[in-house]
Design a protein around this motif. Structure first.
Motif, PDB file in Angstrom:
ATOM      1  N   PHE A  74      -5.848 -20.958 -24.947  1.00  0.00           N
ATOM      2  CA  PHE A  74      -5.522 -19.640 -24.455  1.00  0.00           C
ATOM      3  C   PHE A  74      -5.340 -18.725 -25.672  1.00  0.00           C
ATOM      4  CE2 PHE A  74      -5.311 -20.523 -20.098  1.00  0.00           C
ATOM      5  CZ  PHE A  74      -4.691 -21.739 -19.908  1.00  0.00           C
ATOM      6  N   SER A  75      -5.606 -17.469 -25.492  1.00  0.00           N
ATOM      7  CA  SER A  75      -5.336 -16.509 -26.560  1.00  0.00           C
ATOM      8  C   SER A  75      -3.838 -16.299 -26.656  1.00  0.00           C
ATOM      9  CB  SER A  75      -6.014 -15.172 -26.263  1.00  0.00           C
ATOM     10  OG  SER A  75      -7.397 -15.298 -26.324  1.00  0.00           O
ATOM     11  N   GLY A  76      -3.378 -15.828 -27.805  1.00  0.00           N
ATOM     12  CA  GLY A  76      -1.959 -15.576 -27.977  1.00  0.00           C
ATOM     13  C   GLY A  76      -1.362 -16.498 -29.003  1.00  0.00           C
ATOM     14  N   THR A  77      -0.045 -16.522 -29.061  1.00  0.00           N
ATOM     15  CA  THR A  77       0.621 -17.292 -30.111  1.00  0.00           C
ATOM     16  C   THR A  77       1.538 -18.346 -29.503  1.00  0.00           C
ATOM     17  OG1 THR A  77       2.417 -15.691 -30.175  1.00  0.00           O
ATOM     18  CG2 THR A  77       0.597 -15.338 -31.700  1.00  0.00           C
ATOM     19  N   GLY A  78       1.959 -19.246 -30.349  1.00  0.00           N
ATOM     20  CA  GLY A  78       2.915 -20.260 -29.912  1.00  0.00           C
ATOM     21  C   GLY A  78       2.261 -21.400 -29.160  1.00  0.00           C
ATOM     22  N   ASP A  79       3.052 -22.081 -28.344  1.00  0.00           N
ATOM     23  CA  ASP A  79       2.559 -23.274 -27.659  1.00  0.00           C
ATOM     24  C   ASP A  79       1.378 -22.981 -26.753  1.00  0.00           C
ATOM     25  OD1 ASP A  79       5.891 -24.710 -27.201  1.00  0.00           O
ATOM     26  OD2 ASP A  79       4.562 -24.566 -28.930  1.00  0.00           O
ATOM     27  N   LYS A  80       1.311 -21.755 -26.240  1.00  0.00           N
ATOM     28  CA  LYS A  80       0.203 -21.415 -25.339  1.00  0.00           C
ATOM     29  C   LYS A  80      -1.135 -21.531 -26.052  1.00  0.00           C
ATOM     30  CE  LYS A  80       1.447 -17.192 -24.551  1.00  0.00           C
ATOM     31  NZ  LYS A  80       2.621 -17.141 -25.433  1.00  0.00           N
ATOM     32  N   ASN A  81      -1.115 -21.432 -27.364  1.00  0.00           N
ATOM     33  CA  ASN A  81      -2.351 -21.367 -28.125  1.00  0.00           C
ATOM     34  C   ASN A  81      -2.810 -22.739 -28.622  1.00  0.00           C
ATOM     35  OD1 ASN A  81      -4.483 -20.009 -29.342  1.00  0.00           O
ATOM     36  ND2 ASN A  81      -3.447 -19.977 -31.296  1.00  0.00           N
ATOM     37  N   THR A  82      -2.226 -23.810 -28.123  1.00  0.00           N
ATOM     38  CA  THR A  82      -2.636 -25.144 -28.563  1.00  0.00           C
ATOM     39  C   THR A  82      -4.129 -25.326 -28.338  1.00  0.00           C
ATOM     40  OG1 THR A  82      -0.470 -26.056 -28.034  1.00  0.00           O
ATOM     41  CG2 THR A  82      -2.305 -27.613 -28.196  1.00  0.00           C
ATOM     42  N   GLN A  83      -4.815 -25.773 -29.373  1.00  0.00           N
ATOM     43  CA  GLN A  83      -6.265 -25.942 -29.293  1.00  0.00           C
ATOM     44  C   GLN A  83      -6.612 -27.351 -28.832  1.00  0.00           C
ATOM     45  OE1 GLN A  83      -8.373 -24.503 -32.796  1.00  0.00           O
ATOM     46  NE2 GLN A  83      -6.873 -22.873 -33.071  1.00  0.00           N
ATOM     47  N   TYR A  84      -7.544 -27.422 -27.903  1.00  0.00           N
ATOM     48  CA  TYR A  84      -8.034 -28.691 -27.378  1.00  0.00           C
ATOM     49  C   TYR A  84      -9.467 -28.869 -27.853  1.00  0.00           C
ATOM     50  CZ  TYR A  84      -3.916 -28.648 -24.435  1.00  0.00           C
ATOM     51  OH  TYR A  84      -2.621 -28.634 -24.000  1.00  0.00           O
ATOM     52  N   PHE A  85      -9.736 -30.039 -28.419  1.00  0.00           N
ATOM     53  CA  PHE A  85     -11.018 -30.284 -29.071  1.00  0.00           C
ATOM     54  C   PHE A  85     -11.959 -31.109 -28.206  1.00  0.00           C
ATOM     55  CE2 PHE A  85     -10.650 -28.836 -33.468  1.00  0.00           C
ATOM     56  CZ  PHE A  85      -9.295 -28.568 -33.553  1.00  0.00           C
ATOM     57  N   GLY A  86     -13.256 -30.855 -28.398  1.00  0.00           N
ATOM     58  CA  GLY A  86     -14.277 -31.727 -27.843  1.00  0.00           C
ATOM     59  C   GLY A  86     -14.498 -32.919 -28.763  1.00  0.00           C
ATOM     60  N   PRO A  87     -15.405 -33.838 -28.375  1.00  0.00           N
ATOM     61  CA  PRO A  87     -15.634 -35.051 -29.160  1.00  0.00           C
ATOM     62  C   PRO A  87     -16.477 -34.822 -30.407  1.00  0.00           C
ATOM     63  CG  PRO A  87     -17.052 -35.044 -27.263  1.00  0.00           C
ATOM     64  CD  PRO A  87     -16.157 -33.849 -27.122  1.00  0.00           C
TER      65      PRO A  87
END
Lengths: 113, 115
Positions: free
Chosen positions: B95-108
């Motif tokens: 998600f855009s924004g800062t903090g925990d909401k912005n946790t990036q999830y990666f592909g393989p």
């Protein structure tokens, strides 16, 4: 110029003991820190994060400690389990977790049964 | 399919070829990222898209051309690559924004080899 450093490329720990992974950073603008875990042939998976307003964050077996004066953070895993064997990446960002993450080179953790 | 998917998983191409990497996220995120991971180097951020608009280009050579037609899909078009471009290319979303909401999830990732 590497702004996030993980100086131990590898670490071996006995099952059931504590694993401690370390990370150092140089950019004083960093205020949000994350740990990711990566298995072979998979992408990194988010583990735990901490903002600079805290010095400790705990989630189950995982605890991250932040020492701002030393620009150092560590990830503690206790007790260590065989499934914890993976590469662990430290990452940091400025502006409280905006999209620009800077990663370390990773530490390969091996848990010995 | 759930999470972040990437195709192909492996790609071998010659320096004169043109190929594309594809990333799709099923998490309802509005920000997408391309990273490069070379051997014994940290992950390097290449591009960031927020709501389909490119907001970051980390001095990436023009032989890499990203495309984001919508918030769920991200492409990386490759042409006239060099052998030193061989690496693992990872896509992520958040998600855009800062903090925990912005946790990036990666592909393989896509393992690219340039001959």
């Amino acid at each position: 110029d590497q702004q996030v450093k993980q100086n131990s490329p590898s670490l071996s720990v006995q099952e059931g003991r504590i694993s401690i992974l370390n990370c150092d950073y140089t950019n004083s603008m960093f205020d949000y820190f994350l740990w990711y875990k990566k298995y072979p042939a998979e992408g990194p998976t988010f583990l735990i994060s901490i903002s600079s307003i805290k010095d400790k964050n705990e989630d189950g077996r995982f605890t991250v400690f932040l020492n701002k004066s030393a620009k150092h953070l560590s990830l503690h895993i206790v007790p260590s389990q065989p499934g914890d064997s993976a590469v662990y990446f430290c990452a940091a960002s400025a502006n409280f977790g905006n999209e620009k993450l800077t990663f370390g080179t990773g530490t390969r953790l091996t848990i010995i049964p | 399919e759930t999470g972040v998917t990437q195709t192909p998983r492996h790609l071998v191409m010659g320096m004169t070829n043109k190929k594309s990497l594809k990333c799709e996220q099923h998490l309802g995120h509005n920000a997408m990222y391309w990273y490069k991971q070379s051997a014994k180097k940290p992950l390097e951020l290449m591009f960031v898209y927020n709501f389909k608009e490119q907001t970051e280009n980390n001095s990436v050579p023009s032989r890499f051309s990203p495309e984001c037609p919508n918030s769920s899909h991200l492409f990386l078009h490759l042409h006239t690559l060099q052998p030193e471009d061989s690496a693992l290319y990872l896509c992520a979303s958040s998600f855009s924004g800062t903090g925990d909401k912005n946790t990036q999830y990666f592909g393989p990732g896509t393992r690219l080899t340039v001959l």
